[in-house]
Design a protein around this motif. Structure first.
Motif, PDB file in Angstrom:
ATOM      1  N   GLN A  33      -5.629 -10.940  -9.500  1.00 41.46           N
ATOM      2  CA  GLN A  33      -6.437  -9.749  -9.234  1.00 41.46           C
ATOM      3  C   GLN A  33      -6.531  -9.419  -7.744  1.00 41.46           C
ATOM      4  O   GLN A  33      -6.684  -8.251  -7.377  1.00 41.46           O
ATOM      5  CB  GLN A  33      -7.830  -9.917  -9.824  1.00 41.46           C
ATOM      6  CG  GLN A  33      -8.593 -11.096  -9.234  1.00 41.46           C
ATOM      7  CD  GLN A  33      -9.657 -11.625 -10.160  1.00 41.46           C
ATOM      8  OE1 GLN A  33      -9.708 -11.241 -11.317  1.00 41.46           O
ATOM      9  NE2 GLN A  33     -10.499 -12.506  -9.654  1.00 41.46           N
ATOM     10  N   ASP A  34      -6.413 -10.401  -6.866  1.00 36.85           N
ATOM     11  CA  ASP A  34      -6.461 -10.147  -5.424  1.00 36.85           C
ATOM     12  C   ASP A  34      -5.224  -9.394  -4.935  1.00 36.85           C
ATOM     13  O   ASP A  34      -5.259  -8.741  -3.894  1.00 36.85           O
ATOM     14  CB  ASP A  34      -6.584 -11.460  -4.645  1.00 36.85           C
ATOM     15  CG  ASP A  34      -7.920 -12.149  -4.880  1.00 36.85           C
ATOM     16  OD1 ASP A  34      -8.841 -11.490  -5.404  1.00 36.85           O
ATOM     17  OD2 ASP A  34      -8.038 -13.337  -4.546  1.00 36.85           O
ATOM     18  N   HIS A  35      -4.126  -9.488  -5.672  1.00 35.67           N
ATOM     19  CA  HIS A  35      -2.889  -8.820  -5.262  1.00 35.67           C
ATOM     20  C   HIS A  35      -3.013  -7.301  -5.328  1.00 35.67           C
ATOM     21  O   HIS A  35      -2.322  -6.593  -4.595  1.00 35.67           O
ATOM     22  CB  HIS A  35      -1.723  -9.257  -6.155  1.00 35.67           C
ATOM     23  CG  HIS A  35      -1.340 -10.684  -5.971  1.00 35.67           C
ATOM     24  ND1 HIS A  35      -0.709 -11.394  -6.954  1.00 35.67           N
ATOM     25  CD2 HIS A  35      -1.486 -11.535  -4.933  1.00 35.67           C
ATOM     26  CE1 HIS A  35      -0.482 -12.623  -6.536  1.00 35.67           C
ATOM     27  NE2 HIS A  35      -0.953 -12.736  -5.303  1.00 35.67           N
ATOM     28  N   ILE A  36      -3.865  -6.785  -6.193  1.00 36.83           N
ATOM     29  CA  ILE A  36      -3.944  -5.339  -6.404  1.00 36.83           C
ATOM     30  C   ILE A  36      -4.363  -4.620  -5.125  1.00 36.83           C
ATOM     31  O   ILE A  36      -3.676  -3.713  -4.650  1.00 36.83           O
ATOM     32  CB  ILE A  36      -4.906  -5.025  -7.560  1.00 36.83           C
ATOM     33  CG1 ILE A  36      -4.398  -5.672  -8.851  1.00 36.83           C
ATOM     34  CG2 ILE A  36      -5.048  -3.516  -7.742  1.00 36.83           C
ATOM     35  CD1 ILE A  36      -5.416  -5.684  -9.972  1.00 36.83           C
ATOM     36  N   ALA A  37      -5.468  -5.033  -4.532  1.00 37.24           N
ATOM     37  CA  ALA A  37      -5.962  -4.365  -3.320  1.00 37.24           C
ATOM     38  C   ALA A  37      -5.039  -4.611  -2.129  1.00 37.24           C
ATOM     39  O   ALA A  37      -4.800  -3.699  -1.326  1.00 37.24           O
ATOM     40  CB  ALA A  37      -7.373  -4.857  -3.000  1.00 37.24           C
ATOM     41  N   LYS A  38      -4.502  -5.819  -2.030  1.00 33.46           N
ATOM     42  CA  LYS A  38      -3.618  -6.124  -0.902  1.00 33.46           C
ATOM     43  C   LYS A  38      -2.330  -5.307  -0.969  1.00 33.46           C
ATOM     44  O   LYS A  38      -1.875  -4.762   0.041  1.00 33.46           O
ATOM     45  CB  LYS A  38      -3.293  -7.619  -0.884  1.00 33.46           C
ATOM     46  CG  LYS A  38      -4.502  -8.481  -0.551  1.00 33.46           C
ATOM     47  CD  LYS A  38      -4.187  -9.956  -0.657  1.00 33.46           C
ATOM     48  CE  LYS A  38      -5.411 -10.795  -0.388  1.00 33.46           C
ATOM     49  NZ  LYS A  38      -5.145 -12.221  -0.528  1.00 33.46           N
ATOM     50  N   ASN A  39      -1.730  -5.208  -2.153  1.00 36.21           N
ATOM     51  CA  ASN A  39      -0.509  -4.420  -2.292  1.00 36.21           C
ATOM     52  C   ASN A  39      -0.780  -2.935  -2.124  1.00 36.21           C
ATOM     53  O   ASN A  39       0.050  -2.211  -1.576  1.00 36.21           O
ATOM     54  CB  ASN A  39       0.158  -4.702  -3.641  1.00 36.21           C
ATOM     55  CG  ASN A  39       0.823  -6.059  -3.676  1.00 36.21           C
ATOM     56  OD1 ASN A  39       1.252  -6.573  -2.653  1.00 36.21           O
ATOM     57  ND2 ASN A  39       0.894  -6.637  -4.853  1.00 36.21           N
ATOM     58  N   ALA A  40      -1.944  -2.467  -2.586  1.00 34.71           N
ATOM     59  CA  ALA A  40      -2.298  -1.060  -2.396  1.00 34.71           C
ATOM     60  C   ALA A  40      -2.402  -0.731  -0.908  1.00 34.71           C
ATOM     61  O   ALA A  40      -1.948   0.334  -0.467  1.00 34.71           O
ATOM     62  CB  ALA A  40      -3.606  -0.745  -3.109  1.00 34.71           C
ATOM     63  N   ALA A  41      -2.967  -1.646  -0.122  1.00 38.17           N
ATOM     64  CA  ALA A  41      -3.068  -1.425   1.325  1.00 38.17           C
ATOM     65  C   ALA A  41      -1.682  -1.365   1.964  1.00 38.17           C
ATOM     66  O   ALA A  41      -1.426  -0.522   2.829  1.00 38.17           O
ATOM     67  CB  ALA A  41      -3.904  -2.535   1.970  1.00 38.17           C
ATOM     68  N   HIS A  42      -0.776  -2.237   1.528  1.00 38.59           N
ATOM     69  CA  HIS A  42       0.588  -2.214   2.062  1.00 38.59           C
ATOM     70  C   HIS A  42       1.302  -0.915   1.700  1.00 38.59           C
ATOM     71  O   HIS A  42       2.004  -0.326   2.527  1.00 38.59           O
ATOM     72  CB  HIS A  42       1.400  -3.402   1.533  1.00 38.59           C
ATOM     73  CG  HIS A  42       0.992  -4.718   2.109  1.00 38.59           C
ATOM     74  ND1 HIS A  42       0.982  -4.979   3.464  1.00 38.59           N
ATOM     75  CD2 HIS A  42       0.575  -5.860   1.517  1.00 38.59           C
ATOM     76  CE1 HIS A  42       0.588  -6.219   3.676  1.00 38.59           C
ATOM     77  NE2 HIS A  42       0.330  -6.771   2.507  1.00 38.59           N
TER      78      HIS A  42
END
Length: 134
Positions: A33-42
């Motif tokens: 679930q932490d990947h969602i926000a991090k990838n969205a920022a990238h």
């Protein structure tokens, strides 16, 4: 008789010299679930960079394409290194197995490591069959 000037295609020249390719492929981790926000920022950062490149008036078209591909590759690298890291390790080989009585094989490499993570455990939610009834 006039001589015709030789035409130069800088895009093909850049491709032949290895400066750019026809396509750019990007992959991202998306199992936590932490990947969602991090990838969205990238991806938002990449979108801003691509907008800036496309609106530039000081670059040739081939230079814009090369910079856009470089920005996409940098974003690909950033998305490959978000944490938590891929539990399969560096080489990420496949382990194909028939699970759950399926008639097709499923890649189960890394599943054991994910089952051992407590942060991925969630309570079982049963459907509420009374919802919407009065």
């Amino acid at each position: 008789m006039s001589r015709r000037k030789k035409q130069v295609n800088p895009t093909v020249t850049a491709m032949r010299q290895g400066g750019m390719t026809m396509t750019v492929r990007m992959t991202m981790q998306m199992w936590h679930q932490d990947h969602i926000a991090k990838n969205a920022a990238h991806l938002e950062r990449l979108a801003g960079e691509l907008r800036r490149i496309s609106q530039s008036n000081s670059m040739r078209g081939v230079d814009k394409a090369i910079l856009a591909q470089r920005a996409a590759r940098n974003t690909h690298w950033d998305m490959q290194h978000v944490l938590p890291a891929d539990p399969r390790g560096q080489f990420k080989g496949q382990r194909m197995e028939y699970v759950g009585g399926r008639t097709y094989a499923v890649d189960t490499n890394g599943h054991d490591e994910l089952l051992a993570r407590a942060d991925l455990d969630e309570p079982v939610v049963r459907p509420d069959y009374e919802f919407g009834r009065d």
